[in-house]
Motif scaffolding. Structure first.
Motif, mmCIF file in Angstrom:
data_model
loop_
_atom_site.group_PDB
_atom_site.id
_atom_site.type_symbol
_atom_site.label_atom_id
_atom_site.label_comp_id
_atom_site.label_asym_id
_atom_site.label_seq_id
_atom_site.Cartn_x
_atom_site.Cartn_y
_atom_site.Cartn_z
ATOM 1 N N SER A 18 -7.943 -5.787 -0.552
ATOM 2 C CA SER A 18 -8.287 -4.873 -1.643
ATOM 3 C C SER A 18 -9.730 -4.383 -1.507
ATOM 4 C CB SER A 18 -8.090 -5.573 -2.988
ATOM 5 O OG SER A 18 -8.464 -4.735 -4.060
ATOM 6 N N ASN A 19 -10.640 -5.302 -1.191
ATOM 7 C CA ASN A 19 -12.042 -4.915 -0.980
ATOM 8 C C ASN A 19 -12.184 -3.983 0.220
ATOM 9 O OD1 ASN A 19 -12.910 -6.495 -3.146
ATOM 10 N ND2 ASN A 19 -13.264 -8.290 -1.859
ATOM 11 N N TYR A 57 -2.464 -1.014 -5.742
ATOM 12 C CA TYR A 57 -2.233 -1.876 -4.584
ATOM 13 C C TYR A 57 -2.271 -3.338 -4.997
ATOM 14 C CZ TYR A 57 -3.427 -5.002 -0.826
ATOM 15 O OH TYR A 57 -3.446 -6.099 -0.005
ATOM 16 N N HIS A 58 -3.283 -3.705 -5.774
ATOM 17 C CA HIS A 58 -3.421 -5.100 -6.186
ATOM 18 C C HIS A 58 -2.193 -5.539 -6.984
ATOM 19 C CE1 HIS A 58 -5.396 -8.772 -7.666
ATOM 20 N NE2 HIS A 58 -6.183 -8.625 -6.619
ATOM 21 N N LEU A 61 0.831 -1.207 0.000
ATOM 22 C CA LEU A 61 0.000 0.000 0.000
ATOM 23 C C LEU A 61 0.866 1.258 0.000
ATOM 24 C CD1 LEU A 61 -2.797 1.349 0.206
ATOM 25 C CD2 LEU A 61 -2.577 1.181 2.702
ATOM 26 N N SER A 79 2.211 1.771 -3.336
ATOM 27 C CA SER A 79 1.147 2.201 -4.249
ATOM 28 C C SER A 79 0.814 3.678 -4.071
ATOM 29 C CB SER A 79 -0.107 1.356 -4.030
ATOM 30 O OG SER A 79 0.183 -0.018 -4.172
ATOM 31 N N LEU A 87 -10.083 -1.869 1.307
ATOM 32 C CA LEU A 87 -9.617 -0.523 0.976
ATOM 33 C C LEU A 87 -10.794 0.396 0.661
ATOM 34 C CD1 LEU A 87 -6.457 -0.797 -1.333
ATOM 35 C CD2 LEU A 87 -6.607 0.309 0.888
ATOM 36 N N MET A 88 -11.690 -0.083 -0.174
ATOM 37 C CA MET A 88 -12.831 0.737 -0.575
ATOM 38 C C MET A 88 -13.851 0.881 0.558
ATOM 39 S SD MET A 88 -11.778 1.625 -3.460
ATOM 40 C CE MET A 88 -13.194 2.577 -4.044
ATOM 41 N N ARG A 135 -6.424 1.406 -5.515
ATOM 42 C CA ARG A 135 -6.805 0.000 -5.390
ATOM 43 C C ARG A 135 -6.158 -0.838 -6.492
ATOM 44 N NH1 ARG A 135 -12.966 -2.534 -5.262
ATOM 45 N NH2 ARG A 135 -12.335 -4.646 -4.655
ATOM 46 N N LEU A 193 -8.904 6.868 -5.142
ATOM 47 C CA LEU A 193 -9.078 5.584 -4.463
ATOM 48 C C LEU A 193 -9.113 4.417 -5.450
ATOM 49 C CD1 LEU A 193 -11.729 6.697 -1.827
ATOM 50 C CD2 LEU A 193 -9.354 6.051 -1.374
#
Length: 400
Positions: A354-355, A319-320, A198, A201, A357-358, A316, A312
């Motif tokens: 990852s999910n 990050y992935h 992260l 990223s 994050l949002m 994401r 964002l």
């Protein structure tokens, strides 16, 4: 093993002599008292690691005291913990942080304009303990109560850089290898698979490296719960609650002292009870969300970044990508060392992080104000003898 130095001074365990370190800490601690703070939940009384921790703490005769900020549901649980800690031969204070006496005292602070009644959790408990420890101790080491690989070198290594006159540090962050030697398993997943990629990223999406991100990336393990600090610094920290407490503390260190007074120390191999993967309400996934929200708040405060939906979404995606690269790197490292590595599990965890994050970002936009406990300097200005009043309550509660 390496000898690499970065912006933060790193004290590697190349050939450290624990006996000699303990002697030097003991010599200085005669004039500059030191304490250990070990926050715990009542349920941790059943953890086998605690017996071993007490055994090795008893070897740390240089300690003025061990302070245990405790979250217990009732007096029976509190008394059970007191009886258990009777095995500790050095002075100790068990703080019933959510007990009626302390709750009543903190409620009284509302009349002085400080409302602490809405706070709970590890951050609040650590805040109480730091207030008490900073009355007489010069150096304070903090560590968790579930460290299975604990020995007397851990508090010694944390405190030594603060006490050694030739070093003169004010904050020391512990780092370690999250490897279980017996099971040949690799842990530390929130750092390895979440925070590390992260941070990388964030640099990619911002097209520069904000100073606070640069500060965090200079640490080997920025979210470790093991650190030591001087009492004057402890009085000047705004501490957040929740799993974001470690990032919050790092932000306070970044704001309050020069990096030349900060170091990190190799604590060797580290094994403790592992959290379940969980979801947005518990476990490692919740931890990742709390860390991200704390990080966003600090970046907005310090570097004035603008958090938009496009920011964002880009973060994401990046990050992935970076997390996938980390998985490849750790898989190779594990393979080389004969360590069991479940690549499918690690991939699954990255998807969940990852999910989150949002989810965490959405929660942040609903409540963007950074709620922190006031530092002790402000609290003392509101009620001058508040720390002494807390200590008096704890001393009374610890009588048998």
């Amino acid at each position: 093993m390496d000898m690499k130095q970065d912006e933060i001074t790193t004290l590697h365990d190349l050939y450290a002599d624990t006996t000699q370190l303990m002697k030097q800490v003991r010599d200085v601690a005669a004039e500059l008292p030191v304490s250990v703070v070990m926050p715990m939940l009542y349920k941790e009384i059943k953890n086998e690691a605690l017996e071993n921790i007490l055994k090795h703490l008893n070897k740390c005769t240089y300690l003025k005291e061990v302070i245990v900020p405790l979250a217990a549901n009732n007096e029976e649980e509190f008394n059970h913990v007191k009886r258990f800690f009777s095995k500790l031969t050095i002075p100790k204070l068990i703080i019933w942080c959510n007990g009626p006496k302390i709750t009543n005292l903190l409620t009284q602070l509302k009349t002085q304009g400080l409302d602490l009644t809405s706070y709970s959790g590890k951050g609040r408990d650590v805040w109480i303990a730091l207030g008490i420890a900073s009355i007489e101790s010069y150096g304070i080491a903090l560590h968790d109560a579930d460290i299975q690989s604990y020995d007397e070198s851990l508090p010694t290594k944390l405190l030594y850089p603060l006490l050694e006159p030739e070093l003169d540090f004010k904050f020391n962050k512990g780092y370690y290898a999250r490897i279980n030697i017996d099971k040949t398993a690799m842990y530390g997943r929130v750092f390895r698979l979440f925070l590390h990629p992260l941070l990388r990223s964030l640099v990619d999406v911002l097209h520069n490296e904000p100073d606070f991100i640069r500060f965090l990336r200079a640490f080997r393990y920025p979210i470790s719960g093991e650190f030591a600090l001087t009492s004057d610094l402890a009085r000047d920290l705004d501490i957040p609650s929740g799993w974001g407490v470690e990032i919050g503390v790092m932000a306070e260190i970044y704001r309050n002292i020069a990096t030349k007074r900060v170091c990190q120390t190799d604590l060797g191999f580290y094994e403790h009870k592992h959290q379940e993967i969980g979801d947005s309400t518990k476990g490692l996934v919740k931890m990742s969300g709390d860390i991200f929200k704390s990080l966003l708040r600090v970046l907005i405060e310090e570097d004035h970044i603008e958090v938009t939906r496009s920011f964002l979404l880009s973060l994401r995606v990046l990050y992935h990508k970076n997390a996938q690269s980390c998985i490849k790197e750790y898989h190779a490292d594990a393979h080389f060392n004969g360590i069991n590595y479940d690549r499918h599990l690690e991939e699954t965890m990255v998807e969940q992080f990852s999910n989150e994050l949002m989810t965490a970002a959405n929660n942040y936009t609903l409540e963007p104000v950074y709620t922190r406990l006031p530092d002790w300097l402000r609290t003392i200005s509101a009620r001058r003898k508040i720390r002494e009043e807390l200590l008096e309550i704890v001393m009374e509660d610890n009588k048998y």
